[in-house]
Motif scaffolding. Structure first.
Motif, PDB file in Angstrom:
ATOM      1  N   SER A   1       0.704   5.476   0.734  1.00 40.29           N
ATOM      2  CA  SER A   1      -0.036   6.616   1.265  1.00 40.29           C
ATOM      3  C   SER A   1       0.896   7.829   1.319  1.00 40.29           C
ATOM      4  O   SER A   1       2.116   7.692   1.211  1.00 40.29           O
ATOM      5  N   PHE A   2       0.283   9.006   1.489  1.00 38.79           N
ATOM      6  CA  PHE A   2       1.056  10.249   1.529  1.00 38.79           C
ATOM      7  C   PHE A   2       0.842  10.922   2.873  1.00 38.79           C
ATOM      8  O   PHE A   2      -0.294  11.028   3.359  1.00 38.79           O
TER       9      PHE A   2
ATOM     10  N   GLU B   1       4.821   4.941   3.042  1.00 42.20           N
ATOM     11  CA  GLU B   1       4.299   6.301   3.180  1.00 42.20           C
ATOM     12  C   GLU B   1       5.364   7.293   2.732  1.00 42.20           C
ATOM     13  O   GLU B   1       6.534   7.185   3.085  1.00 42.20           O
TER      14      GLU B   1
ATOM     15  N   ARG C   1       0.839  -1.196   0.000  1.00 44.58           N
ATOM     16  CA  ARG C   1       0.000   0.000   0.000  1.00 44.58           C
ATOM     17  C   ARG C   1       0.881   1.255   0.000  1.00 44.58           C
ATOM     18  O   ARG C   1       1.953   1.280   0.604  1.00 44.58           O
TER      19      ARG C   1
ATOM     20  N   GLN D   1       3.052  -1.352   4.307  1.00 49.61           N
ATOM     21  CA  GLN D   1       2.603   0.034   4.169  1.00 49.61           C
ATOM     22  C   GLN D   1       3.804   0.928   3.853  1.00 49.61           C
ATOM     23  O   GLN D   1       4.779   0.961   4.597  1.00 49.61           O
TER      24      GLN D   1
END
Length: 456
Positions: free
Chosen positions: A331-332, A375, A329, A373
């Motif tokens: 994300s920002f 980021e 995944r 994850q």
């Protein structure tokens, strides 16, 4: 020139300049005082002559009475000349006095009340004006200050001898103190000369621990500690690399020797070739990893503006293709509110940054029991941050302390593919880009890898 000689020379020149300046001041002060004192004595003699001769009217009558010319002389080789208002010589203490210097200054005395000048040799003269009944009389007195010049000569000789003696003492003192000041440097030089690649564990004495030489020894010891650590890391790396390379080489050689000696059919030969090919691929992958690590330690290509989000997306694509069943995944995090350029630009090499991020994602995909994850965001106005979080078995504190050693593998990595070069390679790539890498892990909960890079 040796530093000791330079210090001694500069110290000597400095002290000599001070001595000469002070001696010149003393000599000039005494010479000026002597001249003023003798001028005062000449003026006093002129005043005495004016009172005894002019005021009493003896010059007008031309009769000295009981006063003789020599009675007025109080200084060594003194000469007295008195000119009347008409400029004619009215009195002289001796008949052989050269009156030319006096006559040339009669006009000067018309504008001034007194003049001072020097005659032949060391004869000094004073001319004054004495007014009697409204008429000016010009009185010239000259003499030689024999005692004054003798004392001044003695003072000059004393200063010369004193300066020569002081210079010799200064040279000896400069040699001694320069040697004493540089003695710790000589000690450090001797100690440093005994240190070589075989005994990097030795250290320099830091003396009192407070002065500049102690600071130099401290810096040198830190450098030695760094060199020792680098040598130990190199030895460890070579030992591990030799061990890791020996295993596939032994497998490859043994498979080929067995196939040559015992394989008699095509299926048997194909099976041996398959095993040899697998060992060869393993050897090739390990060699490529070692070369990549050496490449990062060497000179890098010129940096240019790189989009870090594109590097991360490319690394995610490679990781998803390698681990088909693992979810990755993206994300920002926090982003700047206003900027004139692309927010994810960094100065660096796109290939190396993609390799570093792929190594983090590869480790997470290899050990994680759940989604990985990733980021991308900002930490502060000028620092980009990439964080990779997995749900793997985690690492102990001891394993975390050794995780950046080349070819080191944690206990949970046994039986899994890899060579223990991914994290060391990633750390060096990040450091060469002016950033830092940090791993935080809890046993049984997973690991978080964070990369900080300066934004362009």
């Amino acid at each position: 020139m040796l530093i000791r000689n330079k210090l001694m020379l500069r110290f000597t020149l400095l002290v000599l300049a001070i001595q000469v300046s002070f001696s010149a001041f003393i000599y000039y002060f005494n010479a000026s005082t002597r001249a003023q004192r003798f001028e005062h004595r000449l003026s006093t003699s002129a005043a005495l002559a004016s009172r005894l001769l002019v005021r009493t009217g003896k010059l007008e009558t031309g009769q000295l009475g009981s006063l003789r010319r020599n009675d007025l002389l109080t200084l060594p080789d003194e000469q007295i000349s008195i000119y009347g208002p008409d400029g004619a010589l009215r009195f002289s203490s001796a008949d052989n006095i050269d009156q030319e210097p006096n006559r040339t200054r009669l006009g000067e005395l018309q504008a001034k009340n007194s003049v001072t000048f020097t005659g032949a040799g060391r004869r000094e003269a004073v001319g004054t004006v004495y007014r009697h009944e409204g008429e000016p009389y010009h009185i010239f007195v000259s003499a030689e200050d024999v005692p004054g010049w003798v004392r001044l000569h003695q003072l000059g000789l004393l200063l010369l001898v004193g300066n020569v003696g002081a210079l010799a003492f200064t040279i000896l003192a400069g040699w001694y103190f320069a040697g004493a000041a540089l003695k710790p440097v000589a000690r450090i030089s001797r100690q440093a000369g005994r240190i070589s690649a075989t005994n990097l564990g030795r250290r320099l004495s830091e003396g009192n621990g407070r002065d500049e030489l102690a600071q130099l020894a401290y810096v040198f010891n830190n450098m030695l500690a760094g060199l020792e650590q680098a040598f130990e890391a190199q030895k460890s790396f070579l030992a591990h690399a030799s061990h890791e390379l020996r295993t596939p080489l032994t497998t490859l050689t043994g498979t080929l020797e067995t196939a040559l000696a015992y394989d008699t059919s095509l299926p048997e030969a194909r099976q041996s070739m398959t095993q040899a090919l697998e060992a060869s691929r393993h050897l090739n992958a390990l060699t490529s990893s070692l070369l990549s690590l050496a490449k990062v330690d060497g000179s890098l290509p010129k940096f240019e503006a790189v989009r870090l989000d594109e590097c991360l997306n490319q690394a995610l694509s490679f990781a998803r293709a390698k681990y088909m069943g693992r979810e990755f995944r993206l994300s920002f995090g926090d982003l700047p509110e206003e900027t004139e350029t692309d927010v994810f630009m960094v100065d660096g090499n796109a290939e190396l940054l993609t390799t570093a991020l792929l190594n983090l994602l590869d480790n997470a995909g290899k050990y994680s029991a759940g989604p990985v994850q990733a980021e991308l965001g900002y930490e502060g106005p000028t620092t980009l941050r990439v964080r990779v979080v997995d749900a793997g078995p985690g690492l102990s504190a001891e394993e975390l302390s050794r995780i950046y050693e080349p070819l080191y593998r944690a206990a949970g990595a046994v039986g899994r593919p890899g060579y223990g070069l991914g994290l060391p390679l990633t750390q060096r790539i990040v450091q060469r880009h002016g950033g830092r890498l940090e791993l935080a892990s809890v046993v049984g909960q997973g690991t978080t890898a964070t990369v900080w890079l300066p934004a362009a």
